[in-house]
Write a protein that holds these residues in place. Structure first.
Motif, short mmCIF file in Angstrom:
data_model
loop_
_atom_site.label_atom_id
_atom_site.label_comp_id
_atom_site.label_asym_id
_atom_site.label_seq_id
_atom_site.Cartn_x
_atom_site.Cartn_y
_atom_site.Cartn_z
N ILE A 61 13.87 1.89 -9.94
CA ILE A 61 12.67 0.33 -10.13
C ILE A 61 11.37 1.61 -11.31
O ILE A 61 11.73 2.74 -11.57
CB ILE A 61 12.26 0.59 -8.43
CG1 ILE A 61 11.36 -0.14 -8.36
CG2 ILE A 61 11.49 2.43 -7.84
CD1 ILE A 61 10.83 -0.16 -6.90
N ASP A 62 10.34 0.40 -11.03
CA ASP A 62 9.48 0.65 -11.81
C ASP A 62 10.06 1.35 -13.76
O ASP A 62 10.08 2.46 -13.59
CB ASP A 62 8.66 1.52 -11.45
CG ASP A 62 7.28 1.47 -10.70
OD1 ASP A 62 8.14 -0.06 -10.55
OD2 ASP A 62 6.90 1.71 -10.23
N TYR A 63 10.25 0.27 -14.21
CA TYR A 63 10.32 1.08 -15.20
C TYR A 63 9.55 0.57 -16.50
O TYR A 63 8.87 -0.47 -17.11
CB TYR A 63 11.69 0.22 -16.19
CG TYR A 63 12.62 -0.59 -15.89
CD1 TYR A 63 14.12 0.47 -16.38
CD2 TYR A 63 13.26 -0.96 -14.56
CE1 TYR A 63 15.54 0.33 -15.85
CE2 TYR A 63 14.52 -1.08 -13.56
CZ TYR A 63 15.49 -0.68 -14.28
OH TYR A 63 16.47 -0.34 -13.85
N LEU A 106 10.04 -0.98 -1.24
CA LEU A 106 9.39 0.31 -0.40
C LEU A 106 9.01 1.50 -1.23
O LEU A 106 10.98 1.24 -1.88
CB LEU A 106 9.86 0.47 0.91
CG LEU A 106 9.29 -0.58 2.30
CD1 LEU A 106 10.02 -0.15 3.53
CD2 LEU A 106 7.48 -0.83 2.15
N ARG A 107 8.48 2.40 -1.49
CA ARG A 107 9.07 3.98 -2.64
C ARG A 107 8.72 5.22 -0.64
O ARG A 107 8.38 4.77 0.08
CB ARG A 107 7.76 3.83 -3.51
CG ARG A 107 8.07 2.54 -4.21
CD ARG A 107 6.99 1.64 -4.02
NE ARG A 107 6.66 0.72 -4.88
CZ ARG A 107 7.07 0.21 -6.41
NH1 ARG A 107 6.30 1.34 -7.26
NH2 ARG A 107 6.93 -1.00 -6.76
N PHE A 108 8.90 6.28 -1.56
CA PHE A 108 8.98 7.38 -0.68
C PHE A 108 7.17 6.97 -0.30
O PHE A 108 6.78 7.58 0.16
CB PHE A 108 8.96 8.32 -1.64
CG PHE A 108 10.93 8.60 -2.00
CD1 PHE A 108 12.11 8.03 -1.97
CD2 PHE A 108 11.53 9.81 -2.80
CE1 PHE A 108 13.41 7.88 -2.02
CE2 PHE A 108 12.70 10.24 -2.50
CZ PHE A 108 13.40 9.15 -2.15
N CYS A 132 1.16 -1.21 -0.12
CA CYS A 132 -0.22 0.16 0.16
C CYS A 132 1.16 0.91 0.37
O CYS A 132 1.98 2.08 0.58
CB CYS A 132 -0.88 -0.47 1.16
SG CYS A 132 -2.13 1.29 1.62
N TYR A 133 0.87 2.23 -1.08
CA TYR A 133 1.67 3.21 -0.61
C TYR A 133 0.58 4.39 -1.93
O TYR A 133 -0.15 3.94 -2.32
CB TYR A 133 2.76 3.20 -1.54
CG TYR A 133 2.91 1.88 -2.80
CD1 TYR A 133 3.62 1.09 -3.51
CD2 TYR A 133 2.58 3.09 -4.40
CE1 TYR A 133 3.37 1.08 -3.83
CE2 TYR A 133 3.48 3.06 -4.83
CZ TYR A 133 2.77 1.21 -5.37
OH TYR A 133 3.06 0.98 -6.75
N GLY A 134 1.23 5.19 -1.33
CA GLY A 134 0.86 6.72 -2.53
C GLY A 134 1.99 7.31 -3.01
O GLY A 134 2.60 6.70 -3.40
N THR A 157 6.70 9.85 -7.29
CA THR A 157 7.23 9.86 -5.74
C THR A 157 6.99 8.03 -5.38
O THR A 157 7.54 7.40 -4.43
CB THR A 157 7.09 10.85 -4.79
OG1 THR A 157 5.77 10.92 -4.41
CG2 THR A 157 7.15 12.06 -4.86
N ASP A 158 5.90 7.58 -6.50
CA ASP A 158 5.73 6.04 -5.77
C ASP A 158 6.85 5.11 -6.89
O ASP A 158 6.86 4.81 -6.75
CB ASP A 158 4.22 5.62 -6.18
CG ASP A 158 4.01 5.96 -7.90
OD1 ASP A 158 4.46 7.76 -8.15
OD2 ASP A 158 3.77 5.41 -8.79
N ASN A 159 7.54 6.50 -7.21
CA ASN A 159 8.65 5.37 -8.67
C ASN A 159 9.84 5.29 -7.90
O ASN A 159 10.77 4.90 -8.42
CB ASN A 159 8.17 5.76 -9.87
CG ASN A 159 7.23 5.12 -10.50
OD1 ASN A 159 6.48 4.47 -9.99
ND2 ASN A 159 6.79 5.85 -11.56
N MET A 160 10.07 6.76 -6.43
CA MET A 160 11.61 6.23 -6.00
C MET A 160 11.57 5.17 -5.27
O MET A 160 10.91 5.02 -4.24
CB MET A 160 11.47 7.77 -5.21
CG MET A 160 11.15 9.17 -6.40
SD MET A 160 12.78 8.80 -7.83
CE MET A 160 13.84 9.29 -6.33
MG MG Z 1 4.60 2.63 -10.39
#
Ligand code: MG
Ligand code: AMP
Length: 533
Positions: free
Chosen positions: A286-288, A202-204, A89-91, A276-279
């Motif tokens: 991450i997330d190509y 985990l992402r920002f 779960c992330y934003g 920021t969800d891709n950091m």
């Molecule tokens: Mg993503």
């Protein structure tokens, strides 16, 4: 190690709070870091590529990989008893706007493996079906984007750049409806699943979401989980976390992020969607998605069609944007640290550190032993403006630069031009003034290298260790994808092998180190991409 005896050590699900609902429907998930969810079984899965290096990282052997059990595991058809599949779960901020809850909409983690290297690697299936975070989308991925993720993440690893890895690439045997260029013409494409591998996904945005909901309890749990598992050296010896532990963690994330961007700038990688969800919190690529590689050097270029007008995530803006993202992470963790000043200092220092690290990186690209501050900076900046002024292939340019000898004759244009001929997209368009400016730059460069005392051979060798010869040029990826869509996977395997040695001359694969051909200049997928994947 056989597949059945893989040691799953599911620290994340054990240490962080789970969503209390375990049915799979879209919802807002609060006070929880993840939701349990099973992958959707697929019709007739086939594995088309895998990475033996990543398999070895997980203590898996070729016989395991070639078993039908492995293909079933990698496509969500077989869940081993120790696996606890879940989605995070992330934003995140998307293109500068707070987007609220996002989460793993099509990624399902199988669990974490503890390896004999005493580390932990999470296995994640991308494109394995709907999750509570799928919102209005289908939870699936197409072959085209999965090939791009598979090849590029492995290529980044071999370039020496922190990245999530890719273990396998499988077809699901099903089709997926996609409007590839957002022109209203949706088509059925082949469905695929990539298994990504990383110590942490985990992402920002994982920290931003609880912060946005004033959920300090979850926020603190997440921070401490991250420190305990991925920043173990920061763990307080007496087990008592203090503000300074959290600050040291933030400072290290900031450093790792900065180092990552310097690497991207070194090789000409444009992420395309630095939301920021891709950091990654551990500083990996991450997330190509709609990423791209620089052909002609252009700081304003972005491959992402959704970002064409603004260029928010353009090549030359990646440092500033990463600082902006770091600032959002600082805002998110502020309630736990409760002191603005030290956070602000780290944010302010970000670009100062970046400038220093960028300078050191450029010095290496140019074959200088030591970066000498401002005088070198002006040499680097004037080079970048020259490269931007006429279409010059970045990758070819830096390899060619290694061929400039310490005694190159600059009396006429002919000798230096002979070295750089292949780098220009339109050599006829070089003006007399441009040639003159370039010759002046080379004069300064040769003066500078002659102060270093390296022989030409020594300098060339060190330059060729940081300036890759083989990168996943956009048009090359497109060719591999088009063949794969016709059932021919040989180009994927070939590229995978070539890209394992990006800094080495591979004379038999010279064709893969050529500049973008003219047919690819405006072709979709070569010069631009959408987020449709
Ligand atoms: Mg993503
Ligand atoms: P991205 O910027 O591509 O990383 O995606 C942003 C958000 O959309 C993430 O939460 C993804 O999980 C989600 N997402 C992207 N594509 C899909 C899809 N096909 N199905 C479900 N969720 C998706």
């Amino acid at each position: 190690m056989s597949l059945e005896s893989l040691q799953f050590d599911n620290r994340l699900t054990e240490q962080l709070p789970a969503d209390k609902i375990d049915e799979n429907y879209c919802r807002s998930v609060e006070h929880a870091a993840f939701s349990y969810v099973d992958p959707t079984p697929t019709q007739s899965p086939v594995m088309i590529a895998y990475s033996t290096e990543v398999a070895a990282l997980l203590d898996l052997e070729e016989t395991d990989i070639n078993s039908s059990l492995f293909t079933d595991m990698m496509t969500g058809n077989q869940i081993l008893s120790q696996m606890t599949p879940y989605s995070l779960c992330y934003g995140g901020h998307q293109f500068g706007q707070w987007a609220g809850q996002l989460g793993d909409g099509r990624a399902i983690n199988l669990g974490e493996i503890s390896t004999h290297h005493h580390d932990r690697q999470a296995l994640q299936l991308k494109g394995a079906g709907k999750t509570p975070y799928s919102r209005h989308a289908d939870g699936l991925a197409v072959l085209r984007s999965s090939v791009r993720e598979f090849l590029c993440s492995e290529s980044m690893f071999h370039l020496g750049i922190p990245t999530t890895r890719a273990l396998s690439l499988c077809l699901t045997g099903e089709t997926v409806l996609r409007d590839k260029i957002y022109d209203g013409n949706a088509k059925h494409e082949l469905g695929a699943i990539t298994c990504r591998v990383s110590p942490s996904f985990l992402r920002f945005g994982s920290f931003q979401l609880p912060a946005s909901r004033n959920d300090d309890i979850l926020l603190k749990q997440l921070i401490e989980f991250s420190i305990n598992n991925d920043f173990e050296h920061l763990k307080p010896q007496n087990g008592v976390f203090t503000e300074s532990t959290y600050l040291a963690w933030f400072e290290e994330i900031s450093e790792r992020t900065c180092d990552l961007i310097v690497h991207w700038m070194r090789v000409g990688f444009v992420h395309g969607v630095m939301n920021t969800d891709n950091m990654s919190i551990i500083g990996e690529t991450i997330d190509y998605g709609p990423y791209g590689w620089i052909d002609d050097f252009d700081l304003d270029w972005t491959p992402n069609t959704s970002d064409r007008d603004e260029g928010r995530y353009a090549f030359g803006r990646q440092a500033h944007i990463s600082q902006w993202n770091i600032m959002q992470l600082a805002n998110a963790i502020y309630p736990i640290i409760k002191q603005a000043a030290p956070l602000q200092t780290i944010i302010n220092d970000y670009l100062i550190n970046y400038q220093q690290k960028w300078g050191e990186m450029m010095a290496q690209k140019l074959g200088l032993i030591k970066f000498q501050g401002n005088t070198d900076l002006s040499l680097f900046q004037s080079l970048e403006s020259l490269l931007s002024e006429v279409e010059t292939d970045m990758t070819l340019f830096y390899r060619a630069l290694a061929n400039v000898s310490n005694t190159l004759n600059l009396d006429t244009h002919s000798e230096w031009l002979a070295i750089f001929t292949d780098c220009y997209y339109e050599i006829e368009s070089l003006s007399v003034e441009y040639k003159e400016k370039f010759r002046q730059w080379l004069t300064l460069y040769i003066d500078r290298i002659n102060k270093e005392g390296l022989t030409h051979q020594q300098r060339a060798e060190s330059m060729n260790q940081v300036n890759p010869k083989y990168v996943l040029r956009n048009y090359i990826a497109v060719q591999a994808i088009e063949a794969a869509e016709q059932g021919d996977y040989s180009e994927i395997i070939k590229l995978q092998n070539i890209l394992k040695s990006p800094y080495q001359e591979q004379p038999e694969y010279e064709a893969y180190a050529k500049k973008r051909p003219d047919w690819a200049r405006h072709k979709f997928g070569c010069s631009m991409l959408s987020c449709s994947s």
